[in-house]
Design a protein around this motif. Structure first.
Motif, PDB file in Angstrom:
ATOM      1  N   THR A  61     -38.624 -21.405  30.008  1.00 40.58           N
ATOM      2  CA  THR A  61     -39.968 -20.839  29.644  1.00 40.58           C
ATOM      3  C   THR A  61     -41.051 -21.815  32.070  1.00 40.58           C
ATOM      4  O   THR A  61     -39.803 -21.787  32.059  1.00 40.58           O
ATOM      5  CB  THR A  61     -40.799 -22.480  29.080  1.00 40.58           C
ATOM      6  N   PRO A  62     -41.805 -21.184  31.529  1.00 41.74           N
ATOM      7  CA  PRO A  62     -42.056 -21.098  32.690  1.00 41.74           C
ATOM      8  C   PRO A  62     -41.932 -22.651  33.603  1.00 41.74           C
ATOM      9  O   PRO A  62     -41.682 -22.858  34.742  1.00 41.74           O
ATOM     10  CB  PRO A  62     -43.140 -20.102  32.756  1.00 41.74           C
ATOM     11  N   GLU A  63     -42.372 -23.060  32.492  1.00 37.19           N
ATOM     12  CA  GLU A  63     -41.924 -24.614  33.074  1.00 37.19           C
ATOM     13  C   GLU A  63     -40.873 -25.623  33.246  1.00 37.19           C
ATOM     14  O   GLU A  63     -40.505 -25.723  34.377  1.00 37.19           O
ATOM     15  CB  GLU A  63     -43.251 -25.524  31.973  1.00 37.19           C
ATOM     16  N   GLN A  64     -40.631 -24.900  32.672  1.00 38.32           N
ATOM     17  CA  GLN A  64     -38.597 -25.074  32.763  1.00 38.32           C
ATOM     18  C   GLN A  64     -38.425 -24.576  34.103  1.00 38.32           C
ATOM     19  O   GLN A  64     -37.343 -25.710  35.008  1.00 38.32           O
ATOM     20  CB  GLN A  64     -37.859 -24.604  31.743  1.00 38.32           C
ATOM     21  N   LEU A  65     -38.422 -23.241  34.537  1.00 36.69           N
ATOM     22  CA  LEU A  65     -38.129 -22.977  36.134  1.00 36.69           C
ATOM     23  C   LEU A  65     -39.319 -23.646  36.460  1.00 36.69           C
ATOM     24  O   LEU A  65     -38.191 -23.925  37.729  1.00 36.69           O
ATOM     25  CB  LEU A  65     -37.914 -20.922  35.932  1.00 36.69           C
ATOM     26  N   GLU A  66     -39.715 -23.908  36.836  1.00 39.11           N
ATOM     27  CA  GLU A  66     -40.488 -24.184  37.778  1.00 39.11           C
ATOM     28  C   GLU A  66     -40.148 -25.939  37.822  1.00 39.11           C
ATOM     29  O   GLU A  66     -39.819 -26.330  39.259  1.00 39.11           O
ATOM     30  CB  GLU A  66     -42.181 -24.773  37.204  1.00 39.11           C
ATOM     31  N   GLN A  67     -39.813 -26.209  36.791  1.00 34.92           N
ATOM     32  CA  GLN A  67     -39.103 -27.907  37.044  1.00 34.92           C
ATOM     33  C   GLN A  67     -37.758 -27.811  37.837  1.00 34.92           C
ATOM     34  O   GLN A  67     -37.292 -28.595  38.436  1.00 34.92           O
ATOM     35  CB  GLN A  67     -38.581 -28.516  36.242  1.00 34.92           C
TER      36      GLN A  67
END
Length: 562
Positions: free
Chosen positions: A406-412
């Motif tokens: 997910t984009p949130e995981q990539l950002e983290q």
């Protein structure tokens, strides 16, 4: 008319192997002899090959002179030997390697092509000074060569020393120099520490030899040593810088892998870091002068005051007349800060005049700042990190599937990478994290047939002789020996008359034998019973071997157990 027959009291004994052999015909005897001979040959070959010693290397890479001397000595010692493939080594039985080495060492073998200070032991009478100096140089070169060859990575070495003649003029003294040629074992290299060790070994063994005057080359002609101060082309300095950059990049890459592998799993992340490092050395010197601000903040370096006083009679001057005879007017300008009142003395013509003079010189301190700045080497100018993360593996209705993060995981994850490498936006650092499925490389299929694979060939060579010998022996045993022995066992035994008591049997020319009743018509169509079959066999036996039947009857009459 009757006849008397001798019937043995005991049954004939089983024939032995000589009797069996005598019952065989000529062809069977020949086949049996060939089989036994082949079995004996196979057994002898197995014993000989099994007792063949295991050969190991006695000496390798010998010169022709040393090899010939060692072979001659082995022949005198009755030690079997053989050569390895290519003649590069001498092989002897493994149980005699250490004993033979010690015995050859007592005779000074192998002498080797390298000679050390033993040259000085064979000095001849009348040797000149030049010859003594030359032998000393050769001995020193040989000892250095032996020391360098003791290194595990060095296969062979040669040392050349240039020792100039010393004279009485100190300014004309020449410094010695040395050159070392090394041959390395295949796959071995010399690191910087080992090269420095070789250089300092040679430099420390020769008086007044500087390490910078020692050159080390490999067998390809490549110069391995550099000057200790890093001068020349600067190759050594560049190598150190490159090594520092590689270690720095590996350190950052390892940090990224350590922080992401627990999250996405092992072998599911790949990272590469590129570091731009500044190795320039800068040095600057600056002087700053600050103006004086206020009198209170000034500092006086030096001050000089000069003051003088004096007096003089003033007479009337000028053209005689009424004007010149007038008294001078009183002074109006102050002298040295004083304004004396007019007096009668100074108002009269020709009175005495007081004079004074004062000079003051003051030197103030001037502010001066001297700043020396040296820029450090190895500063990181910019970091670039590239990270690739594999898709996540999940299960859908019991089947494994892959899905993107997910984009949130990539950002983290991107934030984790930035914190790991010490991201600095001002110096232009960049981090790029990509999520994509990894391609699984298919296992390469070995198209080589099984019988051509090296492992199978080696295994076949190892077990070829034992298995072949066993199969050949079994073939000979089953094909030649066993049929011959079986045919001898199946031969009919000849009756032997016993030495015991005899029974006279009267046999008429037309003996009367009890006859069985003829079968009726009803019995003809019925199948034979077991009793009838036994009777038929008895009739056949009585006709073919009457002696055996007589022996049976004799045993019955004597009451002997069957």
């Amino acid at each position: 008319m009757s006849a008397v027959a001798e019937i043995p009291l005991n049954p004939p004994a089983s024939p032995n192997w000589l009797q069996r052999l005598s019952t065989l015909d000529r062809a069977k005897r020949m086949r049996l002899g060939v089989g036994v001979a082949l079995l004996v040959a196979v057994a002898i070959a197995a014993i000989v090959l099994g007792r063949q010693p295991d050969y190991r290397v006695l000496f390798a890479n010998l010169s022709d002179k040393d090899g010939g001397a060692i072979v001659a000595q082995l022949s005198q010692m009755n030690v079997p030997y053989k050569y390895a493939d290519g003649g590069g080594a001498i092989l002897i039985p493994s149980d005699r390697v250490h004993d033979v080495r010690l015995r050859l060492a007592t005779q000074g073998l192998p002498k080797g092509s390298v000679t050390g200070f033993e040259l000085m032991e064979s000095s001849k009478f009348g040797m000149t000074q030049f010859q003594e100096r030359l032998n000393f140089q050769r001995g020193l070169e040989g000892e250095l060569t032996r020391s360098i060859q003791a290194l595990s990575s060095v296969q062979g070495a040669r040392v050349h020393l240039a020792l100039p003649n010393q004279n009485g003029f100190f300014r004309e003294q020449q410094k010695p120099s040395a050159s070392v040629l090394v041959s390395l074992h295949p796959g071995r290299i010399l690191d910087r520490a080992q090269l420095a060790g070789i250089v300092h070994l040679v430099a420390s063994s020769v008086p007044e030899l500087s390490p910078s005057a020692v050159s080390v080359l490999d067998d390809t002609g490549k110069l391995l040593s550099q000057s200790p101060d890093g001068g020349g082309t600067g190759t050594e300095v560049n190598a150190q810088q490159l090594l520092h950059v590689q270690q720095l990049e590996q350190q950052y890459t390892r940090r990224i892998m350590d922080i992401l592998e627990p999250v996405v799993g092992r072998n599911n992340v790949k990272a590469q870091v590129t570091a731009e490092v500044d190795f320039t050395q800068t040095e600057s010197t600056s002087e700053q002068f600050r103006p004086n601000q206020t009198p209170d903040s000034t500092a006086i370096r030096s001050q000089q005051v000069l003051e003088s006083k004096g007096s003089a009679n003033k007479t009337a001057t000028g053209v005689p007349g009424a004007v010149s005879n007038q008294p001078p007017a009183p002074t109006t300008a102050p002298v040295n800060g004083a304004n004396p009142a007019p007096t009668a003395g100074n108002s009269q013509q020709g009175t005495e005049e007081q004079t004074s003079k004062r000079e003051s010189t003051t030197n103030f301190e001037v502010d001066k700042t001297v700043r020396v700045t040296r820029g450090s080497t190895g500063n990181v100018k910019r970091l670039s990190a590239a990270v690739v993360v594999n898709y996540q593996t999940a299960e859908d209705k019991g089947k494994p599937i892959t899905k993107a993060l997910t984009p949130e995981q990539l950002e983290q994850m991107t934030a984790l990478v930035r914190e790991t490498i010490g991201f600095n936006k001002e110096r232009g650092d960049s981090v790029n994290l990509m999520n994509t499925p990894f391609l699984v490389d298919a296992t390469p299929v070995n198209d080589t047939p099984l019988w051509k694979q090296p492992e199978v060939i080696d295994l076949a060579k190892t077990f070829a002789w034992p298995v072949g010998a066993v199969l050949f022996a079994a073939l000979v045993l089953l094909g030649l020996v066993r049929p011959a022995l079986k045919s001898g066992t199946a031969a009919k035994p000849q009756p032997v008359a016993a030495a015991g008591g005899q029974l006279d049997a009267l046999e008429s020319e037309t003996p009367e034998r009890p006859a069985l009743p003829a079968p009726n018509k009803k019995d003809e169509v019925l199948p034979a019973t077991p009793e009838q079959l036994r009777l038929d066999d008895a009739r056949v036996l009585a006709k073919e071997n009457p002696v055996a039947v007589a022996n049976i009857l004799k045993s019955w009459l004597n009451g002997d157990p069957a």
